[in-house]
Motif scaffolding. Structure first.
Motif, PDB file in Angstrom:
ATOM      1  N   MET A  39       0.836  -1.198   0.000  1.00  0.00           N
ATOM      2  CA  MET A  39       0.000   0.000   0.000  1.00  0.00           C
ATOM      3  C   MET A  39       0.878   1.259   0.000  1.00  0.00           C
ATOM      4  O   MET A  39       0.603   2.207  -0.732  1.00  0.00           O
ATOM      5  N   MET A  40       1.961   1.234   0.790  1.00  0.00           N
ATOM      6  CA  MET A  40       2.860   2.396   0.834  1.00  0.00           C
ATOM      7  C   MET A  40       3.550   2.583  -0.512  1.00  0.00           C
ATOM      8  O   MET A  40       3.714   3.712  -0.980  1.00  0.00           O
ATOM      9  N   TRP A  42       2.366   1.646  -3.423  1.00  0.00           N
ATOM     10  CA  TRP A  42       1.336   2.136  -4.336  1.00  0.00           C
ATOM     11  C   TRP A  42       1.092   3.624  -4.119  1.00  0.00           C
ATOM     12  O   TRP A  42       1.003   4.393  -5.074  1.00  0.00           O
ATOM     13  N   LEU A  43       1.012   4.038  -2.846  1.00  0.00           N
ATOM     14  CA  LEU A  43       0.776   5.443  -2.521  1.00  0.00           C
ATOM     15  C   LEU A  43       1.932   6.319  -3.016  1.00  0.00           C
ATOM     16  O   LEU A  43       1.700   7.385  -3.596  1.00  0.00           O
ATOM     17  N   GLN A  46       1.673   6.681  -6.713  1.00  0.00           N
ATOM     18  CA  GLN A  46       0.596   7.612  -7.081  1.00  0.00           C
ATOM     19  C   GLN A  46       1.045   9.058  -6.917  1.00  0.00           C
ATOM     20  O   GLN A  46       0.777   9.906  -7.767  1.00  0.00           O
ATOM     21  N   ARG A  47       1.739   9.336  -5.818  1.00  0.00           N
ATOM     22  CA  ARG A  47       2.219  10.709  -5.582  1.00  0.00           C
ATOM     23  C   ARG A  47       3.262  11.116  -6.623  1.00  0.00           C
ATOM     24  O   ARG A  47       3.278  12.263  -7.072  1.00  0.00           O
TER      25      ARG A  47
END
Length: 168
Positions: A39-40, A42-43, A46-47
């Motif tokens: 998740m980190m 992926w985040l 995205q950023r």
């Protein structure tokens, strides 16, 4: 007093269940950690993508230029990470900085010799400074037991060659 056989059987079954449950709990923790890291990741991705769309990376130094990758092939594999960390933090082993200073002084002396001013006070001062640096380097290598280590001597010769190439 001996414990009944059924009690021992239940205790053994309990231990097996407890052991399996412990493995399941550990597996669940690993899955949660992997999910969190995923998740980190992926985040972060995205950023980065959002920043790229907003043009926030356009004004960075080196934009549009190829990356300058360091050639660490001359450094023994077990030393590469520590050397990279030291270099990135601005720390350089004293023997490396002394070698770099010697290469610089040798270049200055060669320039003095080519211009015909090798015998001036400036040339003599450079020669004296170079001698002091070389003595300090020899002393440092002797203190660390590196003056007779053939692997280090080969490695140091390669460093010296790289420094000379960098000066040109």
């Amino acid at each position: 007093m001996s414990k009944p056989k059924s009690f021992m059987l239940k205790l053994t079954q309990f231990r097996k269940i407890y052991f399996c449950l412990g493995r399941v709990v550990n597996s669940v923790a690993l899955v949660k950690e992997a999910a969190y890291m995923g998740m980190m990741s992926w985040l972060a991705e995205q950023r980065i993508q959002e920043s790229m769309r907003n043009g926030e990376f356009r004004d960075l130094p080196g934009h549009g230029k190829p990356l300058e990758l360091e050639d660490l092939s001359d450094v023994p594999e077990e030393l590469r990470m520590s050397f990279k960390i030291m270099k990135n933090s601005g720390l350089v082993p004293e023997e490396i900085s002394l070698r770099a200073e010697c290469v610089t002084l040798e270049g200055l002396l060669a320039a003095c010799h080519n211009s015909g001013s090798a015998e001036t006070s400036e040339g003599k001062a450079l020669r004296s400074k170079l001698s002091m640096k070389r003595l300090r380097l020899q002393e440092l290598l002797r203190e660390r037991g590196l003056d007779s280590n053939p692997a280090f001597m080969q490695y140091s010769a390669q460093i010296h060659e790289q420094m000379i190439k960098g000066e040109e």
